[in-house]
Enzyme design. Structure first.
Site, short mmCIF file in Angstrom:
data_model
loop_
_atom_site.label_atom_id
_atom_site.label_comp_id
_atom_site.label_asym_id
_atom_site.label_seq_id
_atom_site.Cartn_x
_atom_site.Cartn_y
_atom_site.Cartn_z
N LYS A 93 -12.56 -5.95 -6.58
CA LYS A 93 -13.07 -4.46 -7.28
C LYS A 93 -12.92 -2.74 -7.17
CE LYS A 93 -13.53 -3.44 -2.11
NZ LYS A 93 -14.13 -3.87 -1.16
N LYS A 127 0.72 -1.69 -0.20
CA LYS A 127 0.17 0.13 -0.39
C LYS A 127 0.95 1.25 -0.17
CE LYS A 127 -4.20 -1.55 1.61
NZ LYS A 127 -5.10 -1.76 2.81
N LYS A 138 -6.35 -11.87 -8.09
CA LYS A 138 -8.31 -12.75 -7.69
C LYS A 138 -9.03 -11.52 -7.69
CE LYS A 138 -8.75 -11.16 -2.74
NZ LYS A 138 -8.08 -11.11 -1.82
#
Ligand code: TRP
Length: 335
Positions: free
Chosen positions: A203, A118, A200
């Protein structure tokens, strides 16, 4: 009745309300949350405090919180059996997180792969909250003396750190926290992108065809499945080099309960077009009642409030006991 209820193991889990909930979230985690309610004392939360470790647009953030709350109720989170609250409504989470920060090492947090990922992704906002994210997660779990924590692979490292923090604290002060175990469900469906089966389903994918949102309209769902990547063999069977078909079989199996053998027989001699249509239709039917309930709940803010207030009140009481115990051990003067 009372007695057996008290003996049930405690499960804690949370999900961040940061956007569209996908079929991957539903089949991989949420469907399991619903099932667990029969056998465990389940405590579920929307991790809104975790969500602000990356910048959120205020109006969208608020809408996502309502949406996620209503959607999880629609999926079957049942307040007769479980608690389901909004993390920021129960202030013990932030309080214990601060305390645990002081028992978590800089080096440990630096090694978290999610922090590294991140930080790379949000290089302009590597804030202290992003760094301390795992101690807040540890607080979530430890406040309820949870026995088991269902988590996906991406959160395993955080759970391991939670265990280390709990053991360290207990080592200094005696038995304060239950050291939780991970709970990896037997048939944990890992749903992949419909456009790139090595990734994976997410969204945050730029290509909206890569994921199915639980709230996508039936025609959109059908279209996305029709466009799903497959291979050139034109044979519905599970196997190496057939990641696209494997993924569709996983979805179909997880929705219908059919085994891979049964699916192979069902589509013997049929093409991918028929199979994709069947998968799409099965998913549409699975999601239809959820979407109907969601549309009711999302309109009724008063009902949603009644639900999250009721759970937060109970969660506050349970968690306060653990927080008090920890603070007293450290030497704080309790009020
Ligand atoms: N970090 C988790 C995620 O993004 C969400 C979460 C917050 C969580 N607190 C938790 C999961 C406690 C399990 C237990 O998926």
């Amino acid at each position: 009745m009372e007695q057996t209820q008290e003996k049930k193991k405690v499960i804690f889990s949370a999900i961040q309300p940061t956007g569209t909930i996908t079929l991957g979230n539903y089949l991989g985690a949420l469907k399991n949350w619903i099932k667990l309610q029969d056998d465990f004392n389940c405590i579920y939360a929307l991790a809104d405090l975790h969500a602000i470790t990356v910048r959120q647009d205020p109006a969208k953030f608020r809408a996502h919180i309502y949406e996620a709350y209503a959607l999880l109720l629609a999926c079957g989170v049942d307040l007769e059996k479980s608690l389901f609250f909004i993390q920021s409504h129960v202030s013990t989470h932030a309080e214990l997180a601060w305390v645990l920060n002081c028992y978590t090492q800089f080096g440990e947090l630096s090694r978290m792969t999610q922090f590294k990922d991140k930080s790379a992704k949000h290089a302009d906002n590597i804030n202290a909250g992003l760094f301390a994210y795992p101690s807040l997660m540890a607080a979530d779990i430890l406040l309820y003396q949870a026995d088991l924590v269902p988590v996906g692979a991406d959160q395993k490292q955080h759970l391991e750190l939670t265990r280390n923090i709990a053991e360290r604290f207990n080592g200094i002060y005696g038995n304060v926290f239950k050291v939780p175990d991970g709970y990896i469900p037997k048939a944990g469906a890992r749903i992949m992108s419909l456009q790139d089966s090595t990734r994976k389903m997410s969204k945050s994918d730029e290509n909206a065809n890569a994921y199915v949102a639980v709230l996508d309209k039936p025609e959109v769902i059908m279209k996305k499945f029709k466009r799903a990547v497959t291979d050139s063999e034109a044979c519905v069977r599970y196997g190496e080099g057939k990641d696209g078909i494997n993924n569709l079989m996983g979805i179909y199996s997880s929705v219908t309960g059919k085994t891979y053998d049964e699916i192979e027989k069902e589509f013997d001699g049929k093409g991918y077009g028929d199979f994709k249509t069947a998968v799409g239709e099965a998913v549409v039917e699975e999601l239809r009642p959820i979407q109907e309930r969601f549309n009711q709940f999302i309109k009724d803010k008063a009902y949603l409030k009644e639900c999250y207030d009721k759970s937060a009140d109970i969660a506050r009481k349970i968690s306060q006991r653990t927080l008090d115990k920890a603070m007293k051990k450290i030497g704080f003067v309790l009020k």
